[in-house]
Design a protein around this motif. Structure first.
Motif, PDB file in Angstrom:
ATOM      1  N   ASP A 165      81.028  61.505  30.952  1.00  0.00           N
ATOM      2  CA  ASP A 165      81.507  62.505  31.906  1.00  0.00           C
ATOM      3  C   ASP A 165      80.796  63.841  31.703  1.00  0.00           C
ATOM      4  O   ASP A 165      80.615  64.613  32.648  1.00  0.00           O
ATOM      5  CB  ASP A 165      83.022  62.707  31.740  1.00  0.00           C
ATOM      6  N   LYS A 166      80.395  64.096  30.437  1.00  0.00           N
ATOM      7  CA  LYS A 166      79.694  65.340  30.120  1.00  0.00           C
ATOM      8  C   LYS A 166      78.378  64.982  29.450  1.00  0.00           C
ATOM      9  O   LYS A 166      78.354  64.272  28.450  1.00  0.00           O
ATOM     10  CB  LYS A 166      80.548  66.214  29.190  1.00  0.00           C
ATOM     11  N   TRP A 167      77.284  65.479  30.012  1.00  0.00           N
ATOM     12  CA  TRP A 167      75.966  65.157  29.466  1.00  0.00           C
ATOM     13  C   TRP A 167      75.634  66.048  28.277  1.00  0.00           C
ATOM     14  O   TRP A 167      75.951  67.236  28.268  1.00  0.00           O
ATOM     15  CB  TRP A 167      74.898  65.308  30.538  1.00  0.00           C
ATOM     16  N   ARG A 168      74.984  65.464  27.315  1.00  0.00           N
ATOM     17  CA  ARG A 168      74.570  66.213  26.125  1.00  0.00           C
ATOM     18  C   ARG A 168      73.414  67.162  26.462  1.00  0.00           C
ATOM     19  O   ARG A 168      72.528  66.827  27.252  1.00  0.00           O
ATOM     20  CB  ARG A 168      74.131  65.239  25.045  1.00  0.00           C
ATOM     21  N   SER A 169      73.440  68.342  25.851  1.00  0.00           N
ATOM     22  CA  SER A 169      72.368  69.316  26.050  1.00  0.00           C
ATOM     23  C   SER A 169      71.354  69.225  24.911  1.00  0.00           C
ATOM     24  O   SER A 169      71.722  69.059  23.749  1.00  0.00           O
ATOM     25  CB  SER A 169      72.943  70.730  26.091  1.00  0.00           C
ATOM     26  N   TYR A 170      70.071  69.331  25.264  1.00  0.00           N
ATOM     27  CA  TYR A 170      68.999  69.365  24.261  1.00  0.00           C
ATOM     28  C   TYR A 170      68.338  70.742  24.226  1.00  0.00           C
ATOM     29  O   TYR A 170      67.206  70.885  23.766  1.00  0.00           O
ATOM     30  CB  TYR A 170      67.962  68.291  24.572  1.00  0.00           C
ATOM     31  N   GLU A 171      69.084  71.722  24.696  1.00  0.00           N
ATOM     32  CA  GLU A 171      68.557  73.089  24.693  1.00  0.00           C
ATOM     33  C   GLU A 171      68.196  73.510  23.275  1.00  0.00           C
ATOM     34  O   GLU A 171      68.957  73.310  22.339  1.00  0.00           O
ATOM     35  CB  GLU A 171      69.600  74.045  25.275  1.00  0.00           C
ATOM     36  N   GLY A 172      67.013  74.067  23.132  1.00  0.00           N
ATOM     37  CA  GLY A 172      66.544  74.503  21.820  1.00  0.00           C
ATOM     38  C   GLY A 172      65.545  73.555  21.191  1.00  0.00           C
ATOM     39  O   GLY A 172      64.859  73.923  20.228  1.00  0.00           O
TER      40      GLY A 172
ATOM     41  N   ARG B 266      60.693  67.520  14.612  1.00  0.00           N
ATOM     42  CA  ARG B 266      61.608  68.390  15.340  1.00  0.00           C
ATOM     43  C   ARG B 266      62.730  67.582  15.997  1.00  0.00           C
ATOM     44  O   ARG B 266      63.895  67.992  15.985  1.00  0.00           O
ATOM     45  CB  ARG B 266      60.838  69.201  16.383  1.00  0.00           C
ATOM     46  N   GLY B 267      62.371  66.442  16.589  1.00  0.00           N
ATOM     47  CA  GLY B 267      63.389  65.608  17.228  1.00  0.00           C
ATOM     48  C   GLY B 267      64.410  65.090  16.238  1.00  0.00           C
ATOM     49  O   GLY B 267      65.617  65.097  16.510  1.00  0.00           O
ATOM     50  N   SER B 268      63.934  64.644  15.076  1.00  0.00           N
ATOM     51  CA  SER B 268      64.845  64.141  14.051  1.00  0.00           C
ATOM     52  C   SER B 268      65.748  65.245  13.524  1.00  0.00           C
ATOM     53  O   SER B 268      66.958  65.061  13.365  1.00  0.00           O
ATOM     54  CB  SER B 268      64.048  63.510  12.904  1.00  0.00           C
ATOM     55  N   ALA B 269      65.155  66.406  13.233  1.00  0.00           N
ATOM     56  CA  ALA B 269      65.942  67.518  12.700  1.00  0.00           C
ATOM     57  C   ALA B 269      66.968  67.996  13.723  1.00  0.00           C
ATOM     58  O   ALA B 269      68.111  68.318  13.371  1.00  0.00           O
ATOM     59  CB  ALA B 269      65.013  68.669  12.302  1.00  0.00           C
ATOM     60  N   PHE B 270      66.583  68.042  14.995  1.00  0.00           N
ATOM     61  CA  PHE B 270      67.507  68.466  16.042  1.00  0.00           C
ATOM     62  C   PHE B 270      68.700  67.521  16.113  1.00  0.00           C
ATOM     63  O   PHE B 270      69.861  67.961  16.161  1.00  0.00           O
ATOM     64  CB  PHE B 270      66.777  68.511  17.389  1.00  0.00           C
ATOM     65  N   SER B 271      68.431  66.213  16.113  1.00  0.00           N
ATOM     66  CA  SER B 271      69.515  65.227  16.172  1.00  0.00           C
ATOM     67  C   SER B 271      70.384  65.294  14.917  1.00  0.00           C
ATOM     68  O   SER B 271      71.614  65.209  14.999  1.00  0.00           O
ATOM     69  CB  SER B 271      68.925  63.816  16.326  1.00  0.00           C
ATOM     70  N   HIS B 272      69.741  65.447  13.778  1.00  0.00           N
ATOM     71  CA  HIS B 272      70.454  65.523  12.501  1.00  0.00           C
ATOM     72  C   HIS B 272      71.397  66.725  12.474  1.00  0.00           C
ATOM     73  O   HIS B 272      72.584  66.600  12.136  1.00  0.00           O
ATOM     74  CB  HIS B 272      69.415  65.629  11.373  1.00  0.00           C
TER      75      HIS B 272
END
Length: 641
Positions: free
Chosen positions: A362-369, A385-391
């Motif tokens: 219902d609410k989409w996740r933001s990848y801002e930053g 960067r992708g791994s650290a952001f998700s972590h």
């Protein structure tokens, strides 16, 4: 009916050639291929983060030119003289996608309502600890050591401290053997009670604490899944073994990033992890691997996927199907002959608290930053960067009320899930397509395929592990001792039906095998048994509500690759339900992967998932005249839910 699985799938199984880039093919994989093509059309034209990640992976020229130089920043961090400092570095690397010997996930606390970190065993380059100790895997272990040696040859000799490559590889594998010696086996590791061990951060062994500090975990209460492993691991960080750990980390950096390095390195790594372990003889096309890399922003892709491929009407029909399956469970639980009223009431209470997630969040996740580059020269940096952001996104949940509405799967995923701590079921849009689900299509086929999947996922709430959680997702018993004993008596019979059975692929290849581990696969087998049995009840109720006769409604069952007799006649609704069930499990698998699945996959082989389940369902004998191994005497049949 002598063999339902072969009747629907036999000619296809005999004639189908598994694509060279995979070890398994079948109904699920066809859907995944279709979803992949749809996602490809989206991502290759995208100008945002998904498109940049995809483009960076596709830039093979720049990746080849960079060689292994992008790893230097990781290797340089290993130059420390103290084991505690090295443990902290391993945690820093883990945050950026290089797995440490301690792994973790963040989820609702099984003992409360806040999100908590659960830390668990890790650190191996092979699929499971059994590969390091069982004679059946001895050739794989030897080939693994040779592979490590070969891969280390891509590095400057200084990166392995000037050691001969064979000596370096032997030390790495030797340390992994020691790590594996502390691992819990697959049966103990899926035990919900044994693996729930709340612990204060400061009580963890010193090197485990430092790994988690390096990975930026907050120093507060967590769950230790395998406490004895952490004590064992701490003992391996002795000062005299620091060089072994540096070698181990060097290898794991190289292995984790191999797919992002030169085409030659990626190919050599595939030759072991693809060909040797699974039997696949060709790497997946680069664009397919690039889509996997773009998965760092999976929900951003998913939002576009849903807009194009999952109409609101499909979601509405799925909501109705879930209602029918839930009502059928309520009906069956209310009539269970082996359950007392006290436990029955708690079971029904849990069922009422089930929540279903259909299609997309219902609410989409933001990848801002999250900033990424479209250049191949930056592909490893993109991974960091992708791994650290998700972590960091996951760590930010710790200590806060768990968000029960959150999706951990993307809408384009072809799978379905039950989450015991949230008591919810998830059906992403990716699996909600023919032949699993056909909006407006034949109800019998829909109930036999996606209806059984719905029933299966609900059934996980009542399997040997899920049944230990209450309706709020808390790990606490709601059973009387009498009912738990009756339940375990029934599940023991199901264990016996599967235990030791060897899939036909291994028999035909002449590969020795101990066969299915009935205890390891018990949860999924309970899910299958409940899923199909409940789907039958739900379909019968649907027919009643719509003035239909399940034993009527004659129609053809349209499927390629079946025995000719299938197309030679029409089938009634109940028969089509079972035929649809059999089609859903159509699977061709290479012997190498079949052997691996027995060691690491809690699901039984497809042929057993199909045939062993229907033998226990009374309505199957109404639909077909069962013969030979398809017939199970009434006193030997198991009905749990």
């Amino acid at each position: 009916m002598k063999d339902l699985y072969q009747f629907v799938n036999g000619p296809w199984l005999r004639e189908h050639v598994i694509p060279e880039d995979r070890a398994v093919d079948g109904t699920f994989h066809t859907l995944r291929d279709e979803a992949e093509e749809m996602v490809h059309d989206i991502v290759k034209e995208d100008s945002g983060r998904p498109g940049a990640l995809y483009a960076s992976f596709m830039d093979a020229e720049a990746i080849n030119a960079a060689g292994v130089a992008p790893l230097d920043v990781d290797f340089d961090r290993l130059a420390v003289a103290d084991t505690l400092e090295l443990a902290r570095v391993l945690g820093e690397l883990d945050r950026e996608g290089i797995g440490a010997p301690v792994a973790a996930y963040i989820e609702k606390d099984p003992g409360g309502s806040d999100a908590v970190a659960t830390v668990f065993q890790s650190g191996l380059g092979l699929p499971d600890e059994a590969y390091y100790r069982e004679e059946a895997h001895a050739d794989i272990l030897a080939a693994y050591q040779q592979h490590v040696e070969r891969m280390l040859g891509f590095l400057d000799p200084a990166r392995v401290f000037g050691l001969p490559l064979d000596a370096a590889a032997a030390r790495i594998v030797g340390l992994e053997k020691d790590i594996a010696a502390g691992h819990w086996d697959v049966v103990a590791s899926r035990d919900a009670v044994k693996t729930y061990n709340p612990q204060e951060f400061g009580k963890l062994p010193p090197h485990v604490r430092e790994i988690l500090r390096g990975a930026r975990f907050p120093e507060q209460r967590l769950v230790a899944a395998q406490p004895s492993y952490f004590e064992h691991l701490d003992g391996l960080f002795s000062p005299e073994r620091i060089a072994d750990w540096q070698l181990w980390a060097t290898w794991h950096i190289l292995q984790a990033r191999a797919g992002l390095l030169t085409e030659e390195i990626a190919r050599v790594n595939f030759e072991f992890y693809g060909t040797k372990l699974t039997g696949a003889t060709q790497q997946r096309d680069r664009w397919k691997r690039a889509l996997g890399f773009a998965g760092y922003v999976g929900q951003e892709i998913g939002q576009l996927y849903v807009e194009q491929h999952f109409p609101p009407a499909a979601k509405a029909e799925m909501v109705e199907l879930v209602r029918y399956l839930t009502d059928a469970y309520r009906e069956r639980i209310s009539q269970l002959p082996w359950m007392t009223e006290a436990t029955r009431g708690r079971a029904l209470e849990k069922l009422e608290k089930f929540h279903s997630k259909i299609g997309y969040p219902d609410k989409w996740r933001s990848y801002e930053g999250l900033e990424v580059s479209g250049s191949g020269a930056d592909v490893v940096d993109n991974a960091r960067r992708g791994s650290a952001f998700s972590h960091d996104y996951e760590l930010a949940k710790i200590g806060k009320p768990a968000d029960r509405s959150e999706w951990f799967a993307t809408p384009q995923t072809v799978n379905a899930f039950y989450n015991p701590v949230a008591n919810d079921i998830t059906f992403p849009a990716g699996i909600l397509r023919p032949p699993f689900f056909n909006a407006g299509g034949d109800a019998a086929e829909n109930f036999g395929a996606i209806g059984s999947v719905i029933g299966h996922e609900i059934g996980h709430g009542f399997d040997d592990q899920g049944s230990q959680y209450d309706g709020d997702g808390n790990l606490q018993s709601w059973w009387t001792a009498e009912d738990r004993a009756a339940f375990e008596s029934l599940t023991a019979k199901l264990v016996e039906q599967y235990h030791g059975k060897v899939p036909s692929e291994l028999v035909e290849a002449g590969i020795e095998s101990a066969g299915v581990n009935g205890e390891f696969t018990l949860g999924e087998n309970i899910g299958d048994l409940g899923g199909l049995g409940i789907a039958v009840v739900a379909y019968q109720n649907y027919c009643r509500d719509h003035g239909l006769d399940p034993a009527g409604q004659l129609a053809v069952f349209d499927v390629d690759g079946a025995e000719p007799e299938l197309a030679a006649q029409e089938w009634n609704g109940l028969q089509r339900l079972f035929l649809s069930w059999a089609r859903a499990w159509r699977t061709a698998i290479r012997p190498e992967m079949a052997a691996q699945y027995l060691a690491v996959d809690p699901h039984s082989p497809a042929e057993f998932r199909c045939n062993f389940i229907v033998r226990n369902v009374a309505e199957f004998y109404e639909a077909f005249d069962a013969e030979g191994e398809m017939y199970l005497a009434p006193e030997d049949r198991v009905t749990i839910w």
